[in-house]
Write an enzyme that holds these catalytic residues in place. Structure first.
Site, PDB file in Angstrom:
ATOM      1  N   LYS A  22       0.974  -1.396   0.075  1.00 54.43           N
ATOM      2  CA  LYS A  22       0.293  -0.376   0.031  1.00 54.43           C
ATOM      3  C   LYS A  22       0.828   1.279  -0.284  1.00 54.43           C
ATOM      4  O   LYS A  22       0.358   2.498  -0.782  1.00 54.43           O
ATOM      5  CB  LYS A  22      -1.275   0.009   1.201  1.00 54.43           C
ATOM      6  CG  LYS A  22      -1.324   1.318   1.211  1.00 54.43           C
ATOM      7  CD  LYS A  22      -2.438   1.301   2.681  1.00 54.43           C
ATOM      8  CE  LYS A  22      -1.989   1.766   4.085  1.00 54.43           C
ATOM      9  NZ  LYS A  22      -0.915   3.088   4.442  1.00 54.43           N
ATOM     10  N   ASN A  23       1.878   1.523   0.375  1.00 49.96           N
ATOM     11  CA  ASN A  23       2.088   2.526   0.984  1.00 49.96           C
ATOM     12  C   ASN A  23       3.704   2.829  -0.197  1.00 49.96           C
ATOM     13  O   ASN A  23       4.036   3.874  -0.397  1.00 49.96           O
ATOM     14  CB  ASN A  23       3.114   2.711   2.473  1.00 49.96           C
ATOM     15  CG  ASN A  23       2.349   3.054   3.489  1.00 49.96           C
ATOM     16  OD1 ASN A  23       1.086   2.777   3.404  1.00 49.96           O
ATOM     17  ND2 ASN A  23       2.699   2.458   4.926  1.00 49.96           N
ATOM     18  N   CYS A 117      -5.505  13.361  13.236  1.00 48.10           N
ATOM     19  CA  CYS A 117      -5.549  11.911  12.815  1.00 48.10           C
ATOM     20  C   CYS A 117      -5.818  11.020  14.349  1.00 48.10           C
ATOM     21  O   CYS A 117      -5.038  11.369  15.151  1.00 48.10           O
ATOM     22  CB  CYS A 117      -4.459  11.576  11.981  1.00 48.10           C
ATOM     23  SG  CYS A 117      -3.898   9.369  11.819  1.00 48.10           S
ATOM     24  N   ARG A 122       0.237  14.519  13.126  1.00 49.07           N
ATOM     25  CA  ARG A 122       0.632  14.493  12.565  1.00 49.07           C
ATOM     26  C   ARG A 122       0.316  15.992  11.175  1.00 49.07           C
ATOM     27  O   ARG A 122       0.039  15.874   9.793  1.00 49.07           O
ATOM     28  CB  ARG A 122       0.345  12.922  11.562  1.00 49.07           C
ATOM     29  CG  ARG A 122       0.024  11.843  11.872  1.00 49.07           C
ATOM     30  CD  ARG A 122      -0.573  11.174  11.368  1.00 49.07           C
ATOM     31  NE  ARG A 122       0.195  10.273   9.858  1.00 49.07           N
ATOM     32  CZ  ARG A 122       0.208   9.208   9.813  1.00 49.07           C
ATOM     33  NH1 ARG A 122      -1.699   8.768   9.934  1.00 49.07           N
ATOM     34  NH2 ARG A 122       0.101   9.452   7.873  1.00 49.07           N
ATOM     35  N   ASP A 306       3.907   0.812  11.953  1.00 47.38           N
ATOM     36  CA  ASP A 306       3.032  -0.396  11.335  1.00 47.38           C
ATOM     37  C   ASP A 306       2.792  -1.113  11.570  1.00 47.38           C
ATOM     38  O   ASP A 306       1.789  -2.669  11.591  1.00 47.38           O
ATOM     39  CB  ASP A 306       3.503   0.081   9.673  1.00 47.38           C
ATOM     40  CG  ASP A 306       2.965   1.565   9.684  1.00 47.38           C
ATOM     41  OD1 ASP A 306       2.498   2.388  10.244  1.00 47.38           O
ATOM     42  OD2 ASP A 306       3.142   1.578   8.455  1.00 47.38           O
ATOM     43  N   ARG A 398      -8.866  -0.283   4.217  1.00 50.27           N
ATOM     44  CA  ARG A 398      -7.739   1.021   3.734  1.00 50.27           C
ATOM     45  C   ARG A 398      -6.750  -0.051   3.342  1.00 50.27           C
ATOM     46  O   ARG A 398      -5.814   0.681   2.521  1.00 50.27           O
ATOM     47  CB  ARG A 398      -7.547   1.828   4.533  1.00 50.27           C
ATOM     48  CG  ARG A 398      -9.248   2.333   4.836  1.00 50.27           C
ATOM     49  CD  ARG A 398      -8.602   4.055   5.714  1.00 50.27           C
ATOM     50  NE  ARG A 398      -7.640   4.687   5.331  1.00 50.27           N
ATOM     51  CZ  ARG A 398      -6.793   5.313   5.672  1.00 50.27           C
ATOM     52  NH1 ARG A 398      -6.687   5.810   7.141  1.00 50.27           N
ATOM     53  NH2 ARG A 398      -5.437   5.662   5.101  1.00 50.27           N
TER      54      ARG A 398
HETATM   55  N1  EPU Z   1       6.437  15.147  10.931  1.00 53.06           N
HETATM   56  C1  EPU Z   1       6.245  16.226  11.439  1.00 53.06           C
HETATM   57  N2  EPU Z   1       6.634  16.900  10.085  1.00 53.06           N
HETATM   58  C2  EPU Z   1       6.530  16.536   8.815  1.00 53.06           C
HETATM   59  C3  EPU Z   1       5.905  14.801   8.644  1.00 53.06           C
HETATM   60  C4  EPU Z   1       6.084  14.368   9.736  1.00 53.06           C
HETATM   61  O1  EPU Z   1       6.810  16.277  12.582  1.00 53.06           O
HETATM   62  O2  EPU Z   1       6.418  17.249   7.966  1.00 53.06           O
HETATM   63  C5  EPU Z   1       6.536  13.766  11.938  1.00 53.06           C
HETATM   64  C6  EPU Z   1       4.948  13.406  12.699  1.00 53.06           C
HETATM   65  O3  EPU Z   1       4.080  13.966  13.150  1.00 53.06           O
HETATM   66  C7  EPU Z   1       5.578  11.741  13.074  1.00 53.06           C
HETATM   67  C8  EPU Z   1       7.067  11.556  12.026  1.00 53.06           C
HETATM   68  O4  EPU Z   1       7.523  12.652  11.604  1.00 53.06           O
HETATM   69  O5  EPU Z   1       6.073  11.963  14.126  1.00 53.06           O
HETATM   70  C9  EPU Z   1       6.750  10.304  11.431  1.00 53.06           C
HETATM   71  O6  EPU Z   1       5.512  10.362  10.195  1.00 53.06           O
HETATM   72  P1  EPU Z   1       6.100  10.535   8.902  1.00 53.06           P
HETATM   73  O7  EPU Z   1       6.045  11.521   7.689  1.00 53.06           O
HETATM   74  O8  EPU Z   1       7.179   9.406   8.806  1.00 53.06           O
HETATM   75  O9  EPU Z   1       4.745   9.672   8.366  1.00 53.06           O
HETATM   76  P2  EPU Z   1       3.653   9.759   7.528  1.00 53.06           P
HETATM   77  O10 EPU Z   1       4.630   9.883   6.062  1.00 53.06           O
HETATM   78  O11 EPU Z   1       2.310  10.174   7.402  1.00 53.06           O
HETATM   79  C10 EPU Z   1       4.098   6.983   6.623  1.00 53.06           C
HETATM   80  C11 EPU Z   1       2.666   6.249   6.489  1.00 53.06           C
HETATM   81  C12 EPU Z   1       2.288   5.317   7.430  1.00 53.06           C
HETATM   82  C13 EPU Z   1       3.995   5.181   8.684  1.00 53.06           C
HETATM   83  C14 EPU Z   1       4.510   5.961   8.567  1.00 53.06           C
HETATM   84  C15 EPU Z   1       5.529   6.253   9.706  1.00 53.06           C
HETATM   85  C16 EPU Z   1       2.091   6.298   4.029  1.00 53.06           C
HETATM   86  C17 EPU Z   1       1.348   6.486   3.480  1.00 53.06           C
HETATM   87  N3  EPU Z   1       1.859   6.090   5.774  1.00 53.06           N
HETATM   88  O12 EPU Z   1       3.260   8.125   7.506  1.00 53.06           O
HETATM   89  O13 EPU Z   1       1.494   4.017   6.891  1.00 53.06           O
HETATM   90  O14 EPU Z   1       3.146   4.842   9.438  1.00 53.06           O
HETATM   91  O15 EPU Z   1       4.965   6.763   7.524  1.00 53.06           O
HETATM   92  O16 EPU Z   1       6.553   4.437   8.751  1.00 53.06           O
HETATM   93  O17 EPU Z   1       4.016   5.597   2.954  1.00 53.06           O
HETATM   94  C18 EPU Z   1      -0.602   2.844   7.132  1.00 53.06           C
HETATM   95  O18 EPU Z   1       0.045   2.248   6.513  1.00 53.06           O
HETATM   96  O19 EPU Z   1      -1.169   2.347   8.368  1.00 53.06           O
HETATM   97  C19 EPU Z   1       0.544   4.194   8.093  1.00 53.06           C
HETATM   98  C20 EPU Z   1      -0.205   5.482   9.002  1.00 53.06           C
END
Ligand code: EPU
Length: 423
Positions: A22-23, A117, A122, A306, A398
């Site tokens: 998915k990701n 969320c 996030r 995850d 999802r």
């Molecule tokens: N963060 C910030 N600022 C930003 C972006 C992130 O502070 O601008 C923080 C977040 O709040 C969090 C940390 O950085 O504490 C890491 O978040 P990240 O941005 O890596 O998460 P994401 O990109 O929103 C993806 C996956 C998630 C998975 C996370 C961590 C996708 C579509 N989603 O989310 O997947 O948990 O990386 O590995 O790739 C899931 O599949 O159930 C899922 C939630």
């Protein structure tokens, strides 16, 4: 609303085939917008988030065709609308991924700002910061991120937190920037590497994917490509945990073992016999109850957030006490209260859950709160005595393709009850 009903207690036995990730597929579908020719993506899982992404791209004017094997062709040549509206963004935060590609390719984007969320606040500040570094003008007005640029310019971007979709957004944008970009403290997740592979096959010049430094030399244009998405490591891990919890023997096929080192090590610590081949992994508990394990989540290659809910569920019935520490998201313990309804002994302390294994869980009606939490609940249902009814299964849909069928193939007594029947 649909429900999943499980009668627990059957040791799982057999083989299950892993779907595309998915990701990885979500950013890959979005990245196809960067091309000036159509792209074809295969090994696409049949998931609600994929449908949402297709709807988003379709509304912008991309032409989409799906064949019976879920191979998707995306033709971005008629793109005319550069907006991701709130009604879609609120159902799927990954919609933010269109921001970088739209600005880089079409010079403008309006993306609704994702709100809070179930698993944490996030924010997307790092996505916006990275785009500004590349020369885009970015503002937030009326709940929308509005970004504009003539042509982006290569820059050095240092992320102060490792962010998966942040890295992906900026990597995609930098592909069409003038000059070279460097992303430091980049995410090293296999899904980021897969996206880089897709972009490079469209003609991008990205180096360093899989390390914490990405070097992207901007190119004038990207074309189309054909690409097969990597296997889903979280789905893989979830079925292995199902094998461990039920004292069973499960082989996952069409998987990629090297993406799961941290998870496989932890499963071996539970007492499981782990065997891997080129594209399969087998877990065999030899009928024993698993031993509890301590885990701490962190960005790849450490233990994935995850998989946290699934290991929390495992610890509830394991021998001994396991401490589960969540360092990536501040609120990712929504499953704990639901697991307690099944009789789990869990105490929350700061960002840790102290889980004392009990000999037996007992079935109850419970509610899914987010995608991975719901996977943890289904796993708990597989071992709980009596019937467990998991409500709000749209969270599961999802990210898990036909989970009830796959678990059913392994011998689980599980079925989906449609909205009407469940009411
Ligand atoms: N963060 C910030 N600022 C930003 C972006 C992130 O502070 O601008 C923080 C977040 O709040 C969090 C940390 O950085 O504490 C890491 O978040 P990240 O941005 O890596 O998460 P994401 O990109 O929103 C993806 C996956 C998630 C998975 C996370 C961590 C996708 C579509 N989603 O989310 O997947 O948990 O990386 O590995 O790739 C899931 O599949 O159930 C899922 C939630």
């Amino acid at each position: 609303m649909a429900q999943i009903r499980i009668s627990g207690g059957v040791p799982l036995e057999g083989e299950v085939r892993i779907s595309g990730a998915k990701n990885a597929v979500l950013p890959i579908l979005v990245a196809s917008l960067l091309g000036d020719e159509p792209s074809q993506v295969s090994n696409v899982p049949h998931l609600q988030d994929v449908t949402t992404t297709m709807e988003l791209l379709g509304r912008m004017g991309a032409q989409l065709a799906v064949d019976e094997r879920m191979q998707i062709e995306i033709d971005p040549r008629e793109m005319r609308d550069f907006e991701a509206p709130y009604e879609l963004v609120k159902t799927m935060r990954a919609s933010i991924l269109v921001l970088g590609p739209l600005v880089a390719r079409f010079g403008r984007a309006i993306v609704s700002l994702p709100g809070g969320c179930a698993i944490g606040s996030r924010p997307v500040n790092l996505h916006l910061h990275g785009l500004r570094q590349l020369g885009a003008e970015v503002s937030v007005e009326n709940g929308n991120i509005i970004a504009r640029a003539d042509r982006l310019k290569g820059a050095r971007i240092v992320f102060d937190t490792v962010t998966v979709t942040g890295t992906e957004n900026i990597m995609m944008a930098a592909c069409l920037a003038r000059g070279t970009s460097v992303i430091e403290n980049a995410a090293q997740e296999p899904e980021v590497v897969d996206l880089a592979g897709f972009l490079n096959s469209m003609g991008a010049r990205i180096e360093g994917a899989g390390t914490n430094t990405l070097v992207i030399e901007g190119v004038e244009r990207l074309g189309g490509t054909k690409y097969s998405v990597l296997p889903d490591r979280i789905e893989t891990g979830t079925y292995l945990v199902a094998g461990a919890m039920t004292s069973g023997r499960v082989r996952v096929t069409r998987a990629r073992p090297r993406d799961l080192d941290a998870v496989i090590d932890k499963l071996a610590e539970t007492g499981a016999v782990m065997t891997t081949g080129e594209d399969w992994i087998e877990i065999d508990m030899r009928g024993r109850r698993p031993k509890s394990v301590d885990i701490t989540t962190a960005p790849y290659p450490a233990f994935p957030t995850d998989m946290q809910a699934q290991f929390t569920a495992l610890n509830t019935i394991a021998e001994g006490t396991g401490i589960v520490t969540e360092t990536v998201f501040e609120n990712r313990f929504m499953h704990v209260q639901e697991l307690q309804r099944l009789g789990a002994d869990i105490r929350l302390k700061g960002n840790s859950a102290i889980v004392r294994g009990v000999a037996q869980l007992t079935g109850a009606p419970i509610m899914a709160t987010d995608l991975r939490a719901s996977a943890g609940l289904v796993l708990a249902g597989l071992v709980a005595r009596g019937q467990t009814v998991v409500d709000r299964v749209y969270h599961i849909d999802r990210g898990y393709e036909i989970i009830e069928e796959k678990l059913g193939q392994l011998g689980a007594r599980i079925r989906r009850v449609s909205g009407k029947q469940a009411a």
